[in-house]
Design a protein around this motif. Structure first.
Motif, short mmCIF file in Angstrom:
data_model
loop_
_atom_site.label_atom_id
_atom_site.label_comp_id
_atom_site.label_asym_id
_atom_site.label_seq_id
_atom_site.Cartn_x
_atom_site.Cartn_y
_atom_site.Cartn_z
N ALA A 108 0.77 -1.18 0.06
CA ALA A 108 0.12 0.09 -0.22
C ALA A 108 0.70 1.24 -0.14
N ILE A 109 1.88 1.30 0.83
CA ILE A 109 2.62 2.41 0.83
C ILE A 109 3.51 2.60 -0.25
N ARG A 112 1.60 3.90 -3.22
CA ARG A 112 1.19 5.23 -2.85
C ARG A 112 2.31 6.22 -3.70
N LYS A 272 -8.26 1.11 0.93
CA LYS A 272 -8.43 2.39 1.42
C LYS A 272 -7.48 2.72 2.42
N THR A 274 -5.69 1.40 6.58
CA THR A 274 -5.13 0.28 7.34
C THR A 274 -6.45 -0.47 8.16
N SER A 501 13.51 2.97 4.23
CA SER A 501 14.14 4.36 5.03
C SER A 501 13.43 4.24 6.31
N GLU B 7 8.56 7.67 8.92
CA GLU B 7 9.07 6.51 8.10
C GLU B 7 9.50 5.31 8.74
N PHE B 82 -2.45 3.26 10.93
CA PHE B 82 -1.82 4.47 10.66
C PHE B 82 -1.95 5.00 9.37
N LEU B 84 -1.60 5.77 5.67
CA LEU B 84 -0.74 5.26 4.41
C LEU B 84 -0.22 6.24 3.51
N ASP B 85 -0.74 7.49 3.67
CA ASP B 85 -0.63 8.42 2.80
C ASP B 85 0.61 9.48 3.32
#
Lengths: 501, 98
Positions: A108-109, A112, A272, A274, A501, B7, B82, B84-85
């Motif tokens: 998901a991350i 995006r 959409k 979590t 990171s 991050e 948390f 995601l964006d």
């Protein structure tokens, strides 16, 4: 046509039309929303604007990997082998959980950040290698077409057995509908219909188990009868004919290997938030376990109500049960379930095959070459839109034609394609997400050697320690991936920063 | 509101969740194997529950129910919500992740 067939057909046709209607309605609504929001076509058509909630995510995941074999082939084998086949199917209980637990948030991350809509997009961002992109796109399109064909064949044969109408009629009916709503509605139509189809599958599970228990005169009576007609029904080795290593191999094929299937992995890019993911892990586990347990137990119980002389082969167990014991309305509702399994699998594969061609190959390489890529250009967006739909349609039609002139051994093709996909994608997907040293050399070698190994071992029926070919092939692909990654060039700093990171 | 993590925190949390997922998966495998093959091989004289042999009843029926409960507990306890964006800036944390 008998009145039985007419009633049954009416129920089925109504259900199929409802699917088409909902698919088209959703796509129209979505198009309006897109126009207002001004988001790009690609993002909407191929991943639905990343808007899936928990229930939809769970159902589309299950509907995609629950295919015709869970409704027809699997229960058919359980008929002759007994409880061990239920035991085997239970291996799939934790599958939805592990896919979402390991791939969900990370995918998901990353998707995006990089604007990825396909698994190949992710591989491109991670490995920065055109060879990886092209090899994986080609593998995906080829294997998906084989899988779609086998699904269509499964559905059409079932239709023919139940209605007595020619094979092609059934195919024309549900094949055309699934191709149509996928082509027009894209990902959003696919996942919405998947959700409905998933619920219909659950209903189908209830119907068949209820029917068998009712006809068999209750639990106790069925068990008593089974002890007589199928004495090895309760033996996990089926009197020594089903080796343990064979059953255990399925922990790779339908267990951890599923992490490498692009059609399930891509679901990790489309939800959409979590909370949706967490809910999907719970719903997904409950529903998939229910389906597997109920369908296969039905198969294992069936010898109590169905004599072997009544069926031509194991694939006819479920259709014969339906015709013999269900009234036409119930039969129509039940048959909707396996057809749903077929349609939901095909629609997901179709939209991804189209994405591989348009997004991964055309946009990345061909359009760039010509120098006419401008993501903000509305005209270009429209052109891509048209092209995507046409590609989806053409792929659908090709598969359709293949299905009319079908090769033998449905199950074999399907299993072969599944194993091939797993060998090609498991390591690049999984290691790429969690291992810094993973690189393009490892990915390419692992995909190519893994698939070749699987092809050869399947063709020549090589078995190591009694396992099926998928087990050694996956082991080889992992080993090659690790060696390749240690030898090859490290991924650049930018990539490492983006991913870890 | 969904809390924002940095991050680093996000990646740590994801790694933790992946390890927990693998742990539960392995636990299910062990249950499946020992309740199923383990029990069936221990004695050919099967015990029956509701007409089903005990090895099957435990590995498949009970195993399924237990796993569903385990997933609910694990997800509620260890999996965190948390964003995601968006990410929180390093050093200037907000939200109430705990």
């Amino acid at each position: 046509m008998s009145s039985y067939t007419i009633t049954l057909m009416t129920v089925l046709v109504l259900y199929l039309l409802a699917n088409l209607g909902i698919g088209l309605f959703i796509s129209k609504k979505q198009a309006k929303l897109d126009a207002e929001a001004g988001t790009g076509f690609i993002n909407n058509y191929f991943i639905g604007g990343r808007s899936m909630g928990g229930l939809v995510l769970a159902m589309t995941l299950i509907a995609t990997f629950t295919s015709a074999s869970s409704f027809i082939g699997g229960p058919g084998v359980a008929y002759s082998k007994g409880l061990v086949w239920v035991y085997l199917s239970i291996i799939q209980v934790p599958t939805a959980f592990i896919i979402l637990g390991i791939l969900g948030k990370k995918f998901a991350i990353i998707s995006r950040k990089t604007n990825a809509v396909t698994v190949t997009d992710y591989l491109r961002a991670r490995y920065k290698s055109p060879v990886v992109v092209i090899v994986s796109s080609i593998a995906l399109v080829l294997f998906f077409m084989a899988q779609m064909m086998s699904q269509f064949i499964g559905g059409a044969v079932l239709f023919q057995t139940i209605t007595g109408l020619p094979y092609v009629y059934g195919l024309l009916l549900f094949g055309a509908i699934v191709i149509l709503y996928t082509t027009i509605g894209g990902f959003k139509a696919v996942v919405t219909t998947d959700t409905i189809q998933g619920l219909v599958m659950v209903l189908g599970g209830f119907i068949i188990l209820f029917t068998i228990v009712r006809v068999g005169g209750g639990f106790e009576a069925i068990v008593e009868k089974l002890n007589v007609v199928n004495p090895t029904w309760n033996d996990p080795t089926v009197g020594g004919t089903t080796p343990k290593a064979y059953v255990m191999s399925f922990w790779v094929l339908v267990g951890i290997g599923v992490l490498g299937l692009p059609q399930t992995a891509v679901r990790g890019m489309g939800f959409k938030d979590t909370k949706s993911l967490h809910n999907a892990m719970i719903y997904g586990t409950i529903v998939v376990g229910f389906l597997m347990l109920v369908m296969h137990i039905s198969g294992a119980f069936a010898p109590a109500v169905l004599d072997p002389s009544e069926i031509a082969s194991s694939d006819y167990v479920v259709p014969t049960l339906v015709l013999k014991y269900m009234n036409p309305v119930v039969a129509g509702l039940f048959i909707a379930a396996p057809l749903s399994a077929v349609m939901s699998t095909v629609s997901s594969l179709l939209i991804l095959a189209s994405a591989a061609i348009v997004k991964d190959i055309y946009l990345n390489y061909i359009a760039k070459e010509k120098g006419n890529v401008d993501k903000n250009d509305a005209k270009f967006d429209k052109k891509i839109g048209k092209m995507s739909m046409i590609t989806t349609l053409i792929v659908g039609i090709i598969v359709f034609i293949f299905t009319i002139y079908p090769p033998d051994l449905i199950v074999w093709i399907n299993l072969f394609a599944m194993g091939g996909l797993e060998c090609a994608f498991l390591c690049p997907i999984l290691f790429g997400l969690y291992w810094k040293k993973a690189n393009a050399t490892g990915a390419i070698l692992s995909s190519v050697i893994g698939v070749v190994c699987f092809l050869l071992m399947t063709t020549y029926k090589v078995s190591i320690l009694g396992t099926t070919p998928i087990v050694p092939s996956i082991v080889v692909s992992i080993a090659v991936f690790v060696v390749g990654s240690l030898v090859g060039k490290k991924s650049d700093e930018e990539t490492l920063k983006l991913f870890y990171s | 509101m969904v809390p924002k993590l940095t991050e680093k925190e996000r990646n740590l949390q994801i790694k933790k969740e992946a390890l927990i997922s693998i742990g539960l998966y392995v636990a299910f495998f062990l249950w499946w194997y020992f309740a199923g093959y383990g029990l069936a091989e221990a004695s050919k004289e099967y015990i029956y529950i509701m007409g089903l042999p005990l090895w099957f009843f435990l590995s498949c029926v009970v195993g399924y129910v237990l796993f569903c409960i385990a997933v609910i507990v694990v997800v509620k306890m260890f999996f965190k919500d948390f964003s995601l964006d968006e990410i929180a800036e390093e050093g200037r944390r907000e939200g109430d992740e705990g």
